[in-house]
Design a protein around this motif. Structure first.
Motif, mmCIF file in Angstrom:
data_model
loop_
_atom_site.group_PDB
_atom_site.id
_atom_site.type_symbol
_atom_site.label_atom_id
_atom_site.label_comp_id
_atom_site.label_asym_id
_atom_site.label_seq_id
_atom_site.Cartn_x
_atom_site.Cartn_y
_atom_site.Cartn_z
ATOM 1 N N ARG A 128 20.846 11.842 -36.192
ATOM 2 C CA ARG A 128 20.959 10.737 -35.252
ATOM 3 C C ARG A 128 19.914 9.640 -35.481
ATOM 4 O O ARG A 128 19.890 8.656 -34.767
ATOM 5 N N TRP A 129 19.050 9.818 -36.450
ATOM 6 C CA TRP A 129 17.977 8.855 -36.657
ATOM 7 C C TRP A 129 18.477 7.573 -37.275
ATOM 8 O O TRP A 129 19.305 7.575 -38.175
ATOM 9 N N THR A 130 17.953 6.475 -36.783
ATOM 10 C CA THR A 130 18.214 5.164 -37.358
ATOM 11 C C THR A 130 16.865 4.573 -37.753
ATOM 12 O O THR A 130 15.811 5.101 -37.393
ATOM 13 N N ARG A 131 16.924 3.470 -38.443
ATOM 14 C CA ARG A 131 15.673 2.805 -38.817
ATOM 15 C C ARG A 131 14.888 2.404 -37.567
ATOM 16 O O ARG A 131 13.679 2.566 -37.497
ATOM 17 N N GLN A 132 15.592 1.893 -36.553
ATOM 18 C CA GLN A 132 14.918 1.461 -35.329
ATOM 19 C C GLN A 132 14.294 2.649 -34.590
ATOM 20 O O GLN A 132 13.157 2.566 -34.142
ATOM 21 N N SER A 133 15.030 3.745 -34.474
ATOM 22 C CA SER A 133 14.466 4.891 -33.747
ATOM 23 C C SER A 133 13.253 5.456 -34.480
ATOM 24 O O SER A 133 12.275 5.849 -33.851
ATOM 25 N N ARG A 134 13.300 5.461 -35.791
ATOM 26 C CA ARG A 134 12.133 5.929 -36.558
ATOM 27 C C ARG A 134 10.929 5.022 -36.326
ATOM 28 O O ARG A 134 9.807 5.492 -36.169
ATOM 29 N N LEU A 135 11.164 3.716 -36.288
ATOM 30 C CA LEU A 135 10.079 2.760 -36.080
ATOM 31 C C LEU A 135 9.486 2.896 -34.680
ATOM 32 O O LEU A 135 8.272 2.993 -34.521
ATOM 33 N N VAL A 136 10.332 2.941 -33.672
ATOM 34 C CA VAL A 136 9.866 3.018 -32.283
ATOM 35 C C VAL A 136 9.143 4.336 -32.020
ATOM 36 O O VAL A 136 8.136 4.368 -31.313
ATOM 37 N N LEU A 137 9.645 5.412 -32.587
ATOM 38 C CA LEU A 137 9.093 6.740 -32.298
ATOM 39 C C LEU A 137 8.081 7.213 -33.338
ATOM 40 O O LEU A 137 7.611 8.348 -33.257
ATOM 41 N N GLU A 138 7.726 6.355 -34.266
ATOM 42 C CA GLU A 138 6.802 6.761 -35.330
ATOM 43 C C GLU A 138 5.480 7.293 -34.779
ATOM 44 O O GLU A 138 4.995 8.341 -35.208
#
Length: 155
Positions: free
Chosen positions: A99-109
């Motif tokens: 379910r990971w997207t580039r945005q979710s990875r960035l926000v949740l990094e």
């Protein structure tokens, strides 16, 4: 699963990008359960469900969530150990990897980075390690809030 591992595991289940049915995660918690009776099995499953509901409720109230961490005693004294809790969280969060997207990875990094780092570290008698452990409740809340704000879907 010990309590700290189970607590981390259930925190990730409650915080993930999609809702999982209890039947899905209970079987993972009790991989090969050995109970003396059906009554004991029902009691343990009931306890796991209550713990999950308590975690979910506390994650929804800012500042209320507290992870169940272990403590280690060594030559330097007694100090907190987040490793087992974090390993439980990481194990459960792997269920949502697709379910990971580039945005979710960035926000949740940052919040997930903390959890993943602590999953690789063992307890240390240091102010920096204690500070990182103290940051776990806010990290877990941040992950939970992100997925709930996006409707449980990858943004």
């Amino acid at each position: 699963m010990g309590l700290s591992h189970a607590h981390g595991f259930l925190t990730a289940i409650a915080s993930g990008p999609e809702a999982l049915e209890p039947s899905e995660w209970l079987r993972l918690m009790f991989d090969e359960p050995v109970f003396d009776s059906g009554e004991e099995a029902a009691e343990m499953l009931g306890l796991a469900l209550r713990l999950y509901r308590e975690i979910e409720t506390s994650l929804n109230e800012h500042g209320r969530y507290r992870p169940v961490l272990e403590y280690v005693r060594d030559a330097a004294g007694t100090h907190v150990d987040a490793n087992v809790w974090c390993r439980g969280f990481v194990a459960a969060f792997a269920l949502f990897s697709e379910r990971w997207t580039r945005q979710s990875r960035l926000v949740l990094e940052e919040p997930l980075g903390l959890i993943f780092r602590l999953a690789q570290m063992h307890a240390r008698a240091s102010a920096e390690y204690a500070r990182q452990c103290d940051a776990l409740p806010l990290a877990a809340e941040a992950v939970h809030r992100y997925w709930r704000a996006s409707g449980g879907e990858a943004a």
